[in-house]
Write an enzyme that holds these catalytic residues in place. Structure first.
Site, PDB file in Angstrom:
ATOM      1  N   ASP A 100      -0.993   7.655 -10.934  1.00  0.00           N
ATOM      2  CA  ASP A 100      -0.325   6.301 -10.589  1.00  0.00           C
ATOM      3  C   ASP A 100      -0.811   5.946  -9.583  1.00  0.00           C
ATOM      4  O   ASP A 100      -0.269   6.407  -8.311  1.00  0.00           O
ATOM      5  CB  ASP A 100       0.996   7.003 -10.702  1.00  0.00           C
ATOM      6  CG  ASP A 100       2.109   5.608 -10.372  1.00  0.00           C
ATOM      7  OD1 ASP A 100       2.006   4.578 -10.932  1.00  0.00           O
ATOM      8  OD2 ASP A 100       2.878   5.619  -9.414  1.00  0.00           O
ATOM      9  N   CYS A 160       1.926  -0.350 -10.945  1.00  0.00           N
ATOM     10  CA  CYS A 160       3.023  -1.076 -10.921  1.00  0.00           C
ATOM     11  C   CYS A 160       2.541  -2.641 -10.632  1.00  0.00           C
ATOM     12  O   CYS A 160       3.122  -3.321  -9.805  1.00  0.00           O
ATOM     13  CB  CYS A 160       4.193  -0.737 -10.204  1.00  0.00           C
ATOM     14  SG  CYS A 160       3.595  -0.545  -8.109  1.00  0.00           S
ATOM     15  N   ASP A 175      -6.372  14.392  -1.636  1.00  0.00           N
ATOM     16  CA  ASP A 175      -6.946  13.140  -1.576  1.00  0.00           C
ATOM     17  C   ASP A 175      -7.260  12.976  -3.083  1.00  0.00           C
ATOM     18  O   ASP A 175      -8.223  13.780  -3.683  1.00  0.00           O
ATOM     19  CB  ASP A 175      -8.156  13.258  -0.707  1.00  0.00           C
ATOM     20  CG  ASP A 175      -8.810  11.718  -0.892  1.00  0.00           C
ATOM     21  OD1 ASP A 175      -8.653  10.983  -1.846  1.00  0.00           O
ATOM     22  OD2 ASP A 175      -9.653  11.651  -0.149  1.00  0.00           O
ATOM     23  N   CYS A 233      -1.110  11.044  -7.301  1.00  0.00           N
ATOM     24  CA  CYS A 233      -0.593  10.402  -6.138  1.00  0.00           C
ATOM     25  C   CYS A 233       0.846  10.228  -6.327  1.00  0.00           C
ATOM     26  O   CYS A 233       1.527   9.077  -6.708  1.00  0.00           O
ATOM     27  CB  CYS A 233      -0.987   8.679  -6.602  1.00  0.00           C
ATOM     28  SG  CYS A 233      -3.013   8.674  -6.705  1.00  0.00           S
ATOM     29  N   ALA A 234       1.554  11.087  -5.938  1.00  0.00           N
ATOM     30  CA  ALA A 234       3.045  11.496  -6.410  1.00  0.00           C
ATOM     31  C   ALA A 234       3.989  10.804  -5.615  1.00  0.00           C
ATOM     32  O   ALA A 234       5.309  10.753  -6.144  1.00  0.00           O
ATOM     33  CB  ALA A 234       3.183  13.015  -6.457  1.00  0.00           C
ATOM     34  N   ALA A 235       3.995  10.618  -4.197  1.00  0.00           N
ATOM     35  CA  ALA A 235       5.066  10.338  -3.398  1.00  0.00           C
ATOM     36  C   ALA A 235       5.708   8.840  -3.940  1.00  0.00           C
ATOM     37  O   ALA A 235       4.844   8.134  -4.441  1.00  0.00           O
ATOM     38  CB  ALA A 235       4.545  10.168  -1.890  1.00  0.00           C
TER      39      ALA A 235
END
Length: 449
Positions: free
Chosen positions: A333, A385, A316, A265-267
């Site tokens: 993440d 986060c 996905d 989930c990199a962006a």
């Protein structure tokens, strides 16, 4: 003001940005940055930012005040009228540099410039009534300490209640206080192109104040930078904005040069960028996101930073793609409620409990899928986060119960003093000035061990 491209004053910019957020449910930083392009005066841009974020983060309290002065309550007001009143109250209460008369008169002028100009009398009347009453905050309706804290810190009661239940009342109140005011600006130095010493020298030469992070190598806390995106070090890819918590999360993965690493989930890509540098830009780092626009964002960032090891692609995170093969390291993440970054994204205060209720199920699904890509002996890192044990500890515990082929893996020495039992850590602003963050690390048990 829709379609209007004229130059704006600070108040007009804050007003337009808040109205856009109300209409489009957009991110605060992206909305404000877009509007500030039409504010030519640097001092006005600074004022616009203070007013915009002040009104946004204090909205719970401001709306409670309006409930006492508007017959049908704040929720009954047209969005433009509500925004003008919120900005007026914010100046009266929290911006000492603004004279009371200017706060009232300029808020009236704001509404006169809209389709709701007939509400100018209402805006004027409410603000002047509040002034005559001595600018007093509402009194809590009960002796409930959470109700009182909600008014004082503008934190929704449901978030305070969740924190008090999970972390204790003292921590809940401290977290709410820490969410007020602007957070520190932290940069990660791109070690492929530059050293921390050289970056700090150039930043100081441009007039910025620079403090190396006490725990994290290559992390600089900076103030007085001006328009961050316009600084040559940012444009040239020698530094990028990344909070210390996010940098610490990337270091929990401990990627090594030559390894194969997945960021599911990199962006927008900052953790991928940091991991690529820890890999010395050698190996393969696959960075995925569900949306094409965000994949393009990762690619452009990697190109600017000179990180050729990164390959961004659409994917996905909750669905297994066997053709990808296995990786030495996998980072999940996951999408989360964001309750750890309210000081950076004050619009998170406007979320409801119902909006976040389904997140743990999604998070667990992503983590279980991420596990499928880990080689025997490899590492899997889970992070959010958010400050919510339902999204954090309980997802980690559920994962271990569901996957006996994985075991807790102690976080690296950099986390000493920050861990909750060795393999997981909950970071908080009052414990090292980190954004609220959760990190847990697991390893896949090698066959025969």
């Amino acid at each position: 003001m829709a379609g209007d491209k004229r130059a704006l004053s600070g108040r007009e910019a804050a007003f337009e940005a808040l109205c856009r957020m109300e209409r489009d449910k957009a991110y605060s930083n992206l909305t404000l940055d877009s509007v500030l392009q039409r504010v030519p005066d640097p001092r006005e841009r600074q004022f616009a930012s203070a007013l915009f974020y002040g009104a946004l983060e204090r909205r719970v309290t401001l709306d409670r005040i309006l409930d006492a002065y508007v017959k049908k309550g704040a929720a009954s007001l047209d969005p433009e009228v509500l925004t003008a009143l919120q900005l007026g109250l914010c100046q009266l209460l929290y911006l000492d540099s603004v004279p009371d008369r200017a706060a009232v008169d300029e808020s009236v002028e704001l509404i006169k410039g809209t389709r709701r100009k007939n509400a100018a009398g209402l805006v004027n009347g409410v603000l002047r009534s509040f002034l005559r009453d001595g600018k007093k905050l509402p009194v809590a309706s009960s002796d409930d300490p959470l109700e009182k804290a909600s008014l004082e810190t503008a934190m929704p009661r449901w978030i305070l209640s969740l924190w008090a239940e999970q972390y204790g009342m003292e921590t809940a109140l401290q977290l709410a206080k820490d969410c007020l005011g602007r957070p520190p600006l932290q940069l990660r130095v791109n070690t492929v192109l530059c050293t921390a010493e050289e970056a700090a020298r150039q930043l100081r030469a441009s007039g910025a104040s620079v403090t190396p992070h006490p725990l994290l190598p290559d992390c600089l806390t900076v103030s007085g930078l001006g328009a961050v995106g316009e600084h040559p070090l940012i444009r040239q890819g020698l530094c990028y904005v990344q909070d210390a918590s996010s940098q610490l999360c990337a270091r929990a993965v401990e990627p090594q040069p030559g390894q194969r690493v997945f960021d599911l989930c990199a962006a927008p890509g900052s953790k991928s960028f940091t991991m690529a540098q820890l890999m010395e830009n050698r190996g393969e780092l696959l960075a995925f996101d569900l949306h094409d626009s965000r994949v393009r964002l990762i690619r452009s960032g990697a190109d600017r930073l000179g990180l050729s090891v990164i390959r961004a692609a659409k994917g996905d995170a909750s669905r297994f793609s066997p053709q990808l093969g296995l990786a030495d390291r996998v980072l999940c993440d996951v999408p989360c409620a964001g309750l750890g970054v309210i000081r950076r994204k004050p619009e998170i205060r406007l979320k409801t409990p119902e909006e976040i209720r389904g997140l743990p199920g999604i998070q667990k699904k992503i983590l279980l899928n991420g596990a499928n890509y880990v080689k025997p002996g490899g590492l899997l890192v889970y992070s959010t986060c958010s400050l919510n044990k339902e999204e954090n500890d309980r997802v980690a515990d559920a994962f271990l119960a569901a996957r006996p082929d994985f075991a807790p893996d102690p976080l690296p020495p950099l986390f000493d003093g920050l861990t909750d039992g060795g393999y997981k850590a909950t970071l908080m602003p009052h414990k090292g000035d980190f954004d609220g963050f959760f990190v847990a690390r697991f390893h896949r048990i090698a066959s025969g061990s």
